[in-house]
Design a protein around this motif. Structure first.
Motif, PDB file in Angstrom:
ATOM      1  N   GLY A 108      63.441   5.993 -69.148  1.00 53.94           N
ATOM      2  CA  GLY A 108      63.583   4.558 -68.942  1.00 53.94           C
ATOM      3  C   GLY A 108      62.325   3.958 -68.364  1.00 53.94           C
ATOM      4  N   LEU A 109      61.712   4.650 -67.406  1.00 54.10           N
ATOM      5  CA  LEU A 109      60.453   4.179 -66.817  1.00 54.10           C
ATOM      6  C   LEU A 109      59.341   4.206 -67.862  1.00 54.10           C
ATOM      7  CD1 LEU A 109      60.558   5.977 -63.348  1.00 54.10           C
ATOM      8  CD2 LEU A 109      61.475   3.742 -63.983  1.00 54.10           C
ATOM      9  N   LEU A 110      59.355   5.232 -68.708  1.00 53.08           N
ATOM     10  CA  LEU A 110      58.356   5.318 -69.777  1.00 53.08           C
ATOM     11  C   LEU A 110      58.472   4.133 -70.719  1.00 53.08           C
ATOM     12  CD1 LEU A 110      56.147   7.207 -70.995  1.00 53.08           C
ATOM     13  CD2 LEU A 110      57.950   8.178 -72.419  1.00 53.08           C
ATOM     14  N   GLY A 111      59.710   3.762 -71.059  1.00 56.29           N
ATOM     15  CA  GLY A 111      59.916   2.615 -71.941  1.00 56.29           C
ATOM     16  C   GLY A 111      59.457   1.320 -71.312  1.00 56.29           C
ATOM     17  N   MET A 112      59.736   1.137 -70.008  1.00 50.68           N
ATOM     18  CA  MET A 112      59.267  -0.062 -69.318  1.00 50.68           C
ATOM     19  C   MET A 112      57.741  -0.111 -69.304  1.00 50.68           C
ATOM     20  SD  MET A 112      61.841  -0.808 -66.122  1.00 50.68           S
ATOM     21  CE  MET A 112      62.191   0.849 -65.609  1.00 50.68           C
ATOM     22  N   GLY A 134      49.675  -5.914 -69.612  1.00 47.21           N
ATOM     23  CA  GLY A 134      49.837  -5.948 -68.161  1.00 47.21           C
ATOM     24  C   GLY A 134      49.759  -4.582 -67.512  1.00 47.21           C
ATOM     25  N   VAL A 135      50.123  -4.547 -66.245  1.00 46.33           N
ATOM     26  CA  VAL A 135      50.088  -3.327 -65.431  1.00 46.33           C
ATOM     27  C   VAL A 135      51.431  -3.179 -64.742  1.00 46.33           C
ATOM     28  CG1 VAL A 135      48.983  -2.148 -63.494  1.00 46.33           C
ATOM     29  CG2 VAL A 135      47.603  -3.541 -65.048  1.00 46.33           C
ATOM     30  N   ILE A 136      51.948  -1.952 -64.719  1.00 46.91           N
ATOM     31  CA  ILE A 136      53.207  -1.665 -64.026  1.00 46.91           C
ATOM     32  C   ILE A 136      52.979  -0.533 -63.043  1.00 46.91           C
ATOM     33  CG2 ILE A 136      54.029  -0.037 -65.774  1.00 46.91           C
ATOM     34  CD1 ILE A 136      56.884  -1.153 -65.261  1.00 46.91           C
ATOM     35  N   ALA A 137      53.624  -0.620 -61.879  1.00 43.55           N
ATOM     36  CA  ALA A 137      53.492   0.415 -60.854  1.00 43.55           C
ATOM     37  C   ALA A 137      54.870   0.751 -60.316  1.00 43.55           C
ATOM     38  CB  ALA A 137      52.569  -0.056 -59.732  1.00 43.55           C
ATOM     39  N   GLY A 155      64.445   4.188 -51.396  1.00 41.79           N
ATOM     40  CA  GLY A 155      64.611   3.171 -52.426  1.00 41.79           C
ATOM     41  C   GLY A 155      63.563   3.283 -53.513  1.00 41.79           C
ATOM     42  N   PHE A 156      63.577   2.311 -54.411  1.00 44.82           N
ATOM     43  CA  PHE A 156      62.680   2.330 -55.568  1.00 44.82           C
ATOM     44  C   PHE A 156      62.126   0.923 -55.764  1.00 44.82           C
ATOM     45  CE2 PHE A 156      60.990   3.061 -59.707  1.00 44.82           C
ATOM     46  CZ  PHE A 156      60.913   4.447 -59.861  1.00 44.82           C
ATOM     47  N   ARG A 157      60.827   0.838 -56.051  1.00 46.47           N
ATOM     48  CA  ARG A 157      60.172  -0.459 -56.238  1.00 46.47           C
ATOM     49  C   ARG A 157      59.390  -0.446 -57.544  1.00 46.47           C
ATOM     50  NH1 ARG A 157      58.053  -4.717 -52.895  1.00 46.47           N
ATOM     51  NH2 ARG A 157      56.167  -5.642 -53.778  1.00 46.47           N
ATOM     52  N   ILE A 158      59.591  -1.473 -58.352  1.00 42.69           N
ATOM     53  CA  ILE A 158      58.852  -1.655 -59.596  1.00 42.69           C
ATOM     54  C   ILE A 158      58.050  -2.943 -59.481  1.00 42.69           C
ATOM     55  CG2 ILE A 158      59.013  -1.953 -62.104  1.00 42.69           C
ATOM     56  CD1 ILE A 158      61.757  -0.574 -61.950  1.00 42.69           C
ATOM     57  N   SER A 159      56.750  -2.852 -59.707  1.00 41.27           N
ATOM     58  CA  SER A 159      55.872  -4.025 -59.640  1.00 41.27           C
ATOM     59  C   SER A 159      55.186  -4.208 -60.986  1.00 41.27           C
ATOM     60  CB  SER A 159      54.818  -3.853 -58.537  1.00 41.27           C
ATOM     61  OG  SER A 159      55.428  -3.654 -57.278  1.00 41.27           O
ATOM     62  N   VAL A 160      55.296  -5.412 -61.527  1.00 40.65           N
ATOM     63  CA  VAL A 160      54.715  -5.714 -62.835  1.00 40.65           C
ATOM     64  C   VAL A 160      53.783  -6.912 -62.694  1.00 40.65           C
ATOM     65  CG1 VAL A 160      55.191  -6.411 -65.217  1.00 40.65           C
ATOM     66  CG2 VAL A 160      56.768  -4.857 -64.030  1.00 40.65           C
ATOM     67  N   ASP A 161      52.598  -6.789 -63.276  1.00 44.80           N
ATOM     68  CA  ASP A 161      51.635  -7.884 -63.278  1.00 44.80           C
ATOM     69  C   ASP A 161      51.211  -8.136 -64.719  1.00 44.80           C
ATOM     70  OD1 ASP A 161      48.611  -8.863 -63.206  1.00 44.80           O
ATOM     71  OD2 ASP A 161      49.497  -9.413 -61.298  1.00 44.80           O
ATOM     72  N   LEU A 162      51.435  -9.367 -65.189  1.00 45.30           N
ATOM     73  CA  LEU A 162      51.161  -9.703 -66.581  1.00 45.30           C
ATOM     74  C   LEU A 162      50.238 -10.911 -66.670  1.00 45.30           C
ATOM     75  CD1 LEU A 162      54.807  -9.517 -67.993  1.00 45.30           C
ATOM     76  CD2 LEU A 162      53.030  -7.789 -68.270  1.00 45.30           C
ATOM     77  N   PRO A 163      49.291 -10.883 -67.600  1.00 44.11           N
ATOM     78  CA  PRO A 163      48.486 -12.082 -67.842  1.00 44.11           C
ATOM     79  C   PRO A 163      49.272 -13.054 -68.707  1.00 44.11           C
ATOM     80  CG  PRO A 163      47.779 -10.335 -69.310  1.00 44.11           C
ATOM     81  CD  PRO A 163      48.868  -9.751 -68.440  1.00 44.11           C
ATOM     82  N   LEU A 164      49.341 -14.304 -68.297  1.00 42.60           N
ATOM     83  CA  LEU A 164      50.129 -15.278 -69.069  1.00 42.60           C
ATOM     84  C   LEU A 164      49.544 -15.492 -70.466  1.00 42.60           C
ATOM     85  CD1 LEU A 164      51.149 -18.005 -66.478  1.00 42.60           C
ATOM     86  CD2 LEU A 164      52.622 -16.460 -67.735  1.00 42.60           C
ATOM     87  N   ASN A 165      48.238 -15.264 -70.628  1.00 44.13           N
ATOM     88  CA  ASN A 165      47.668 -15.453 -71.953  1.00 44.13           C
ATOM     89  C   ASN A 165      48.076 -14.349 -72.924  1.00 44.13           C
ATOM     90  OD1 ASN A 165      46.179 -13.269 -71.099  1.00 44.13           O
ATOM     91  ND2 ASN A 165      44.245 -14.368 -70.940  1.00 44.13           N
ATOM     92  N   VAL A 177      55.249  -3.128 -70.914  1.00 40.96           N
ATOM     93  CA  VAL A 177      54.211  -3.816 -70.147  1.00 40.96           C
ATOM     94  C   VAL A 177      52.849  -3.612 -70.787  1.00 40.96           C
ATOM     95  CG1 VAL A 177      53.031  -3.889 -67.914  1.00 40.96           C
ATOM     96  CG2 VAL A 177      55.526  -3.721 -68.000  1.00 40.96           C
ATOM     97  N   ARG A 178      52.575  -2.405 -71.268  1.00 38.75           N
ATOM     98  CA  ARG A 178      51.290  -2.131 -71.904  1.00 38.75           C
ATOM     99  C   ARG A 178      51.096  -3.013 -73.128  1.00 38.75           C
ATOM    100  NH1 ARG A 178      49.016   0.282 -75.972  1.00 38.75           N
ATOM    101  NH2 ARG A 178      51.032   0.799 -76.914  1.00 38.75           N
TER     102      ARG A 178
END
Length: 371
Positions: free
Chosen positions: A334-338, A347-350, A358-368, A342-343
């Motif tokens: 599931g993490l691989l699919g996420m 973007g970048v996912i961490a 606990g578990f934290r998912i951080s996603v950063d995406l360029p709007l363009n 993002v790729r």
């Protein structure tokens, strides 16, 4: 002055038979010959400003330059334009000077302009007084290893996609059989009972209560159909947009699983095309599904921020967490699919987690990249 017939050995050479090995090379000459002969590694020296000072056969084979073509030039010639714009060559020298050495993997450029994936180690060189006199640089071409890793990644991803498709088909089949199937069977039995009453009495004797019961059953079937269809692609996503769809999704998880989900959205929903909206929606959906299946969490916080050029998404739960450095967990695909979603959006996912934390998912995406 030695006579030509003097048979005594020279003062700097041991007489034969005492175990010494005679050689025409000094230690420095041996080392220089070794470095120059290595072909699997580019090994060369830079001066304190980063200009190439030496060149071995490995450097010529990997980078494509003859010694006379590169000696005296700045080593930034080996970096792609985007790294030069980001001042990566100078940052590596600064880090090596400060820490003693720096290791990096990334794209490098050959003389012909082609790129290769390199493992690079830069080591600072200092004189007896501790003054920086230059750097030793060792580069290895890792392109074949990268291609193997990418191939394995593609195989893993393909297996994940197939497994996800089968899981989705199984889930839909189960809901159709257990939910809709049973409700339709019940509805058929009620209608058959009314028919039996009508035939036996010669006229319809069913009551208003019977009719209302059938209507209620039909309403339940319709609601189930809508729920299953919404799980495949929620109409609200097309009708009202991404943020409304995420709010609907969060409400659905709260209702169905009793999960305490906090949703915090700030900024305007701009720049999201249909494909990007679906990808971001699926990210949230997959993250919440992982929480329900694996996290044993009671609380989840989702934060969405839209700036003028960036989109960030954070999903954090208070569940059991995971050891990300350990063997592949049950939810690893599931993490691989996420990560793949993002790729594809540029973007970048961490992922951040540890057992019990606990578990934290951080996603950063360029709007363009979200059109």
């Amino acid at each position: 002055m030695r006579s030509s017939c003097d048979s005594s050995p020279p003062a700097d050479r041991a007489p034969p038979g005492d175990g010494a090995v005679t050689s025409a090379f000094t230690p420095d000459a041996h080392f220089r010959l070794l470095v120059e002969s290595v072909e699997d590694y580019a090994i060369f020296l830079l001066d304190a400003q980063g200009n190439v000072g030496t060149w071995n056969n490995g450097a010529r084979r990997i980078k494509g330059y003859e010694a006379h073509e590169i000696i005296g030039r700045h080593f930034s010639a080996f970096y792609p334009p985007e790294d030069i714009a980001a001042r990566k060559p100078q940052k590596e020298l600064d880090t090596a000077a400060r820490a003693g050495r720096v290791e990096d993997e990334g794209w490098r450029v050959r003389k012909d302009g082609s790129r290769f994936w390199a493992n690079v180690v830069v080591t600072a060189l200092r004189d007896a007084k501790g003054e920086l006199i230059g750097f030793a640089k060792v580069t290895r071409d890792m392109t074949d290893r990268l291609r193997l890793a990418e191939l394995q990644h593609a195989r893993d991803l393909s297996a994940h996609v197939q497994a996800a498709l089968e899981d989705e088909r199984t889930s839909i089949a189960r809901e159709l059989h257990d939910d809709l199937g049973q409700q339709l069977a019940s509805l058929k039995m009620q209608i058959a009972a009314l028919d039996a009453e009508r035939v036996g009495a010669g006229f319809a004797r069913h009551s208003l209560r019977d009719t209302q019961g059938i209507q209620a059953q039909i309403d339940t079937v319709i609601a189930s159909v809508r729920r299953i269809a919404a799980g495949l692609r929620p109409p609200v996503l097309d009708d009202l947009g991404l943020f409304a769809a995420i709010e609907w999704l969060v409400s659905d998880f709260r209702r169905r699983y009793g999960l305490a989900v906090t949703l915090d959205i700030s900024g305007d929903e701009v720049g999201f095309g249909p494909d990007a909206s679906m990808s971001v929606f699926r990210l949230v959906q997959e993250a919440l599904t992982n929480v329900v299946r694996h996290a044993d969490a009671s609380k989840v916080r989702i934060a969405i921020r839209c700036a003028k050029d960036r989109y960030t998404l954070t999903i954090q739960d208070d569940g059991r967490g995971a050891n990300l450095a350990g063997p592949r967990a049950a939810n690893a695909f599931g993490l691989l699919g996420m990560g793949e979603r993002v790729r594809q959006l540029g973007g970048v996912i961490a992922f951040q987690s540890s057992p019990g934390e606990g578990f934290r998912i951080s996603v950063d995406l360029p709007l363009n990249g979200l059109g």
